[in-house]
Design an enzyme around this catalytic site. Structure first.
Site, PDB file in Angstrom:
ATOM      1  N   GLU A  26      20.697 -65.287 -65.199  1.00 53.08           N
ATOM      2  CA  GLU A  26      19.510 -66.355 -64.766  1.00 53.08           C
ATOM      3  C   GLU A  26      20.821 -67.601 -65.209  1.00 53.08           C
ATOM      4  O   GLU A  26      20.204 -68.352 -66.404  1.00 53.08           O
ATOM      5  CB  GLU A  26      17.805 -66.203 -65.624  1.00 53.08           C
ATOM      6  CG  GLU A  26      17.342 -67.114 -65.361  1.00 53.08           C
ATOM      7  CD  GLU A  26      16.348 -66.981 -66.446  1.00 53.08           C
ATOM      8  OE1 GLU A  26      15.437 -66.118 -67.278  1.00 53.08           O
ATOM      9  OE2 GLU A  26      15.134 -67.306 -66.143  1.00 53.08           O
ATOM     10  N   LYS A  67       9.782 -48.359 -75.878  1.00 49.79           N
ATOM     11  CA  LYS A  67       9.294 -48.944 -74.643  1.00 49.79           C
ATOM     12  C   LYS A  67       8.191 -49.468 -73.570  1.00 49.79           C
ATOM     13  O   LYS A  67       8.884 -49.342 -72.092  1.00 49.79           O
ATOM     14  CB  LYS A  67      10.477 -47.909 -73.469  1.00 49.79           C
ATOM     15  CG  LYS A  67      11.538 -48.117 -74.397  1.00 49.79           C
ATOM     16  CD  LYS A  67      12.935 -47.154 -73.593  1.00 49.79           C
ATOM     17  CE  LYS A  67      14.050 -46.782 -74.665  1.00 49.79           C
ATOM     18  NZ  LYS A  67      15.329 -46.244 -73.687  1.00 49.79           N
ATOM     19  N   ASP A  85      19.955 -51.257 -75.651  1.00 50.93           N
ATOM     20  CA  ASP A  85      18.705 -49.918 -74.327  1.00 50.93           C
ATOM     21  C   ASP A  85      18.067 -51.271 -74.172  1.00 50.93           C
ATOM     22  O   ASP A  85      17.289 -51.916 -74.869  1.00 50.93           O
ATOM     23  CB  ASP A  85      18.110 -49.458 -75.098  1.00 50.93           C
ATOM     24  CG  ASP A  85      17.696 -48.659 -73.972  1.00 50.93           C
ATOM     25  OD1 ASP A  85      16.796 -49.369 -72.753  1.00 50.93           O
ATOM     26  OD2 ASP A  85      17.077 -47.367 -74.179  1.00 50.93           O
ATOM     27  N   HIS A  89      13.006 -82.064 -63.901  1.00 51.08           N
ATOM     28  CA  HIS A  89      12.572 -81.104 -65.280  1.00 51.08           C
ATOM     29  C   HIS A  89      13.206 -79.549 -65.167  1.00 51.08           C
ATOM     30  O   HIS A  89      13.533 -78.927 -65.631  1.00 51.08           O
ATOM     31  CB  HIS A  89      11.251 -80.666 -65.074  1.00 51.08           C
ATOM     32  CG  HIS A  89      10.694 -79.873 -63.517  1.00 51.08           C
ATOM     33  ND1 HIS A  89      10.872 -80.459 -61.707  1.00 51.08           N
ATOM     34  CD2 HIS A  89      10.876 -78.658 -63.661  1.00 51.08           C
ATOM     35  CE1 HIS A  89      10.460 -79.599 -61.747  1.00 51.08           C
ATOM     36  NE2 HIS A  89      10.775 -78.055 -61.863  1.00 51.08           N
TER      37      HIS A  89
END
Lengths: 416, 416, 416, 416
Positions: C103, C239, C314, C410
């Site tokens: 990302e 999870k 994990d 931005h």
């Protein structure tokens, strides 16, 4: 039949308590005999319960069964200045709101909040949405079938079809639109209905169930099998706290807001605008979120419970209304902006408990009893009045809690 | 003062409605004058509201302010066989439960459920926990400070300290233990208190606030600054639906369960054990979960609202009780196991609304009024009775909804 | 066997891909053959996937099956000054934290946040709790049975019994205590275990399952029947985002906080302390609450995902860690207090993915690889480093979003 | 510049690590120098991290900053027969799905589930919705203003206006519709966008922010003041578990279902169809609901994490995908129906991490890389493949847990 005999048969179990109306010569007398039966069996008195204004001939089956009398809940009131879409107080006119409660200081709390609000120019209210919902739960054979049904139901044709079927079963309610959800084989069709002045749960259930039955028949004729599992699939959701009611709205979604002048805050409360803002954040958002609460407010349930009982609303529905969002901001000039957003305020001014004696009287006194016009304006007015009372309750409790450190006796309530 | 004059001054705003008790010669008369004032101002009648058994001299401030009369809610009842820890019906003895409601068919619904349960041997109940909670919200300077406080509060010494401080401010409540939560600067101390026969919110608030004030003073003396932000930090959580009450329990956590015989199911309902199980899964779990609901049941709120009003409980607290978990299983022999788990049933048989006239009568008739013994056994009995009624309501509505496809008229209720 | 032949048999389905290790002469070669098989079958290339540093002889079964190579995720880093319980940077020392991500701007975002924090004196961290949980799900015959089991399990004797049984099945994990929940017939026993330097899910599962099996046998001998329905009853919860992990904590519960100087805010950001506070309220609390989110933060998931992949954690467990609470306050002197509370940061420095090549290298470089001491201090240090990075990410994104109106572009990120 | 000199300047803090690309002669070399700097400073090795196939000239800023190498995650795979809308395996054709993981037995688990599914005829998948969302947060002066904006935005004119403005800022994304929410002064506008083959978060953010800016300007010209507080108001909701994503859907909402033949169940598992159904109810619904979890499944997060890393998806978005609903039913003939409903599967086959070397290879091998056609069919195919893998994982783990009592060693996994 002889009264003593009826009671004897009730005692022995030969006759069941719901079965004595005819023998007793009507519900009023049946209620009396049931009281006597209970008094005898449980060795106890039911005098005060028997002191009732309820007309049980009218109430039986409509509002209650196996009736024995009534429970009495003390009543107080407050007066609030409201500038809404429907309630439009002019000058120093106010609306009166009734509260039936046994919780000490609640009526006083709403009164103090109302006083501060009134002195600052009153409450502004805005109805955002007014639709009652019911979800019918269907079982299909596969996601391909449930998708086909969803496709039809959402199509122009499907919508027209359901609206028409729905309209056959209620003269008041009008189907606005349906939402659909599927997990594969399970399909939930949520009917969104304009119920006019009524809260409308019953008409929505009847219309939705029958429209869905017709749909299932129609689909079967087209070779697509689906089965109604339940006339309520808990995606409505009625009387259960749920995010779907917050996100989609249910009944009336409404905002009430007010700007409290800086000097009014110091006149009425021992807290500052800043401390009220900080408390709203720390308590209603940090605290509620850490607790996993859907409700971001201080005491909305109290005000809803008290007004719902007074006005003949379904008190179980405070469960939906309680999920209210307080918002507090300090304005650049130091005034306090405060609002409540109630996504699911489920009320009505016609049908259900509104018909009962004291409830009807109070609705009339607040100017909101009955069917009203084609928009159900009486109901929308009632919603505005309740929302204003909710705001008053929030303002007061937040201010009281924010001011606690300064107060010698936090239990003392300075009233309006 | 002359009555006409008081009303005139109320009309003109010269006198405030909460201020007339003395002039009116007591609350009873003040209530009458307030009614007259409202009748005049809002051009409406309040006759029926004025027909009240409530003693306003006693109720004023304790249960209500600015009183004007009472709201009357119709009453019905049901009888259920209970084998609990505290209620122990023998033979074909039953307990009577009262329901104050305006919702048609609700009393009938609980009766039919109760009939099926009674015919199968009754309800078994079990109280799992009975502690009322309040969270005080503190602000600290850093996580290091809040951790230190948490460390002290959870230590043997800290616990002893808080118990002692708490005990100074209430003669009934007994601090059991505290839980703590911090986000860094914010610290929530949750007091868990045995409140005996009382629901106890007030005594818990007073005890917790004062114990925390003492704690803050003590810490200050040790150089650790902390500030009470609010006497309620919404991690209690009172009257707001919240996971913390499900996970930790609040008030009374209770289970009611029954095994319904296969033949009883077919006698009373149009549904099979399997269809009831499948509906519980699809509606109460799939549906509720898709809707983001904390409540996994059909109509618990209805039964809680009706019993709470009848018995003088705080109806706003049905918001906490509604988060009830139904469980349904088909037994190897075809019988149906059904249970309800109510994590947060907040009730009392002493104080608050239990003191009012009709409410007290009904508590007495069910054998559960007053302070009871040192364990608060009357309260625990009331919880068992309400839980049993909740179970009856769930059984009946699930069975009714599961049977809908077979029913000619789903609105018809076959009663017990 | 001949490689071509193996591939041929894979193509024809005669041999299964998990079955070729022996014939291929080890996992490394098996991985290569599986790649060739997939390339041939799906007419595609897997060259880059095959360029791997992973030792598949070691990884097979422990970390992966049917291995074919590795996925490569780009790595960046940041350096943060931390004053924790375990990491204690002195002077201008910093800790390095690695982020594996695709990302864009994420690494830059953490760097800018870290720069502002470093310039203000660094992050303070505090571990509040460190226990991993597993819930075993039992079925009993009635609430009376489940209550009896709960009673035993919570008694001193029961606790000792379970600790002893638990200890037979793991040499590292130590049972701290159990929590219990019942709905009637269903009973959940939640084991809370100190897993030292390991994240520990596996050891907890083995210990809990076996201790419960022993318990069931013991109860059976005493005439009480209970059955294990599942070794995980979803009340752990692993999870899956869940309030129980927020309320009870899971893995490591940790706070990181910092005070950002007023002048540092204006140097690094285009926002003011007040606007950051207001945004935290409006976005992370109003917005998240209206959306029904358990997470009250801006981008915690990003930082957790990137650090978890880098450090061999994990990545499915970011689901539990994401439910993080941001808190922002403007101090009297205009500085900004900001904190993150991560209730369920499930990490380890030993076992699982920490053993793999690049992951181990990065753990070592951050000084936190391996079993550490008897307290599992390496794990606690890793938690502090990750929490600090989370705080840096929150500060930066909140400031960036709060400053949007002022920013020309931005999307431009001003870096540290 | 000389490499040693750069490292020296990094060590002394004279140069910042993000600033060395030019001096280092490109990102590849910069990554190497950063490694050397870290190795020297933290006295550690980063060899394996440096063994990378990533082209950092291409990845820098797009996927990572301050790059140093890559993390390597072991890869396995499974093959599943899928009959979807987009993936249409014929005969015994299957789709290959890749899993990057360090969790032992996960790949094996998906394989065993897939084997049972394949033997029963494969998975059916259905995409229900495919729209990415972003919520812009506005502040208005009153509910009357926010209502006016909501009115405009939802009108035909308003929708047209926003679509046009949105389209100016992205060539790929197409605004489908907006939802609006207000609490009074705060207004959330949620943009729902068709992002074609891309996951699309970036294009949605840019389009939504700019469309809203234009709207604010337009409103200002009409005398209505509103201010953008944040380009994300947490009602989107991205990377935070939230009911709004379950109720409204986000990214791709998809169902995968299969009917497992009775004899296949006994061949592959040690559990019966009935025990799997009962476990799904007790664990995924009773357990998850008692824990306050939004996720009603066994191990969806595992499969999402592994596929997301393999295919270059944003692993932080497993937080949204994990809120998956399992459904299990025993068919009249004893077969098992099982489905997963994933309301918010946020994936893409173009842009973001899909561009990276190993990720691209794996997407290509599964036949789903790139922009695809105007519907973004590659993305929809990828969603079908991942949903099928999720179903396989659920089937296997539920069956494994349901069969535990019968298994001698529950840790042993019988593979496909």
């Amino acid at each position: 039949m002889d009264e003593e005999k009826i009671i004897e048969e009730l005692m022995s179990g030969k006759t069941k308590p719901y079965n004595i109306s005819k023998a007793a010569g009507g519900e009023k007398n049946a209620a009396k005999l049931r009281r006597k039966y209970l008094e005898k069996k449980y060795k106890s008195k039911l005098d005060k319960v028997g002191n009732t204004v309820v007309d049980f001939e009218d109430a039986e089956n409509r509002n209650v069964e196996l009736s024995i009398g009534s429970a009495q809940v003390p009543l107080g009131f407050a007066e609030i200045m409201i500038t809404g879409e429907y309630v439009k107080n002019k000058g120093d006119e106010k609306s009166v709101v009734f509260l039936a409660t046994t919780e000490g200081k609640l009526v006083a709390s709403v009164n103090r909040g109302a006083a501060a609000i009134n002195k600052s120019g009153g409450v502004r209210t805005k109805v955002l949405r007014a639709l009652m919902t019911r979800s019918i739960l269907l079982e299909c054979e596969s996601v391909s079938d449930s998708s086909r049904i969803m496709g039809f139901v959402r199509s122009g044709e499907g919508e027209k079809y359901l609206k028409n079927e729905f309209s056959k079963h209620t003269k008041h309610g009008q189907l606005d639109h349906v939402d659909t959800y599927t997990t594969g084989r399970l399909l939930f069709i949520v009917y969104n209905v304009d119920t006019k002045a009524a809260m409308g749960m019953n008409m929505v259930t009847i219309g939705s169930t029958n429209a869905t039955k017709a749909l299932v028949e129609k689909l079967k004729a087209e070779g697509l099998k689906a089965k109604i599992l339940s006339e309520s699939g808990n995606m409505c959701v009625d009387k259960k706290p749920a995010m779907i009611n917050i996100i989609r709205g249910r009944g009336i979604s409404i905002v009430a807001e007010a700007v409290i002048k800086k000097e009014v805050i110091s006149e009425y409360f021992r807290a500052s605008a800043e401390s009220i803002r900080d408390l709203n954040y720390a308590k209603n958002y940090m605290g509620s979120s850490l607790a996993g609460s859907l409700a971001h407010n201080a005491q909305v349930a109290n005000v809803l419970a008290a007004t719902f009982i007074a006005y003949g609303q379904d008190p179980a529905q405070i469960v939906d209304g309680v999920n209210t969002f307080d918002d507090v901001k300090v304005m650049p000039n130091g005034d306090l902006y405060i609002s409540v957003y109630i996504p699911a305020l489920e009320v009505g001014t016609y049908g259900g408990g509104t018909r009962r004696e004291t409830q009807q009287e109070l609705l009339r006194c607040s100017g909101v009893y009955g069917e009203g016009d084609s928009k159900g304006v009486t109901k929308l007015k009632l919603a505005e009045i309740i929302a204003a009372a909710v705001l008053a309750g929030e303002l007061n409790l937040l201010a009281a809690q924010a001011g606690m450190e300064l107060s010698r006796s936090h239990s003392e309530v300075k009233r309006g």
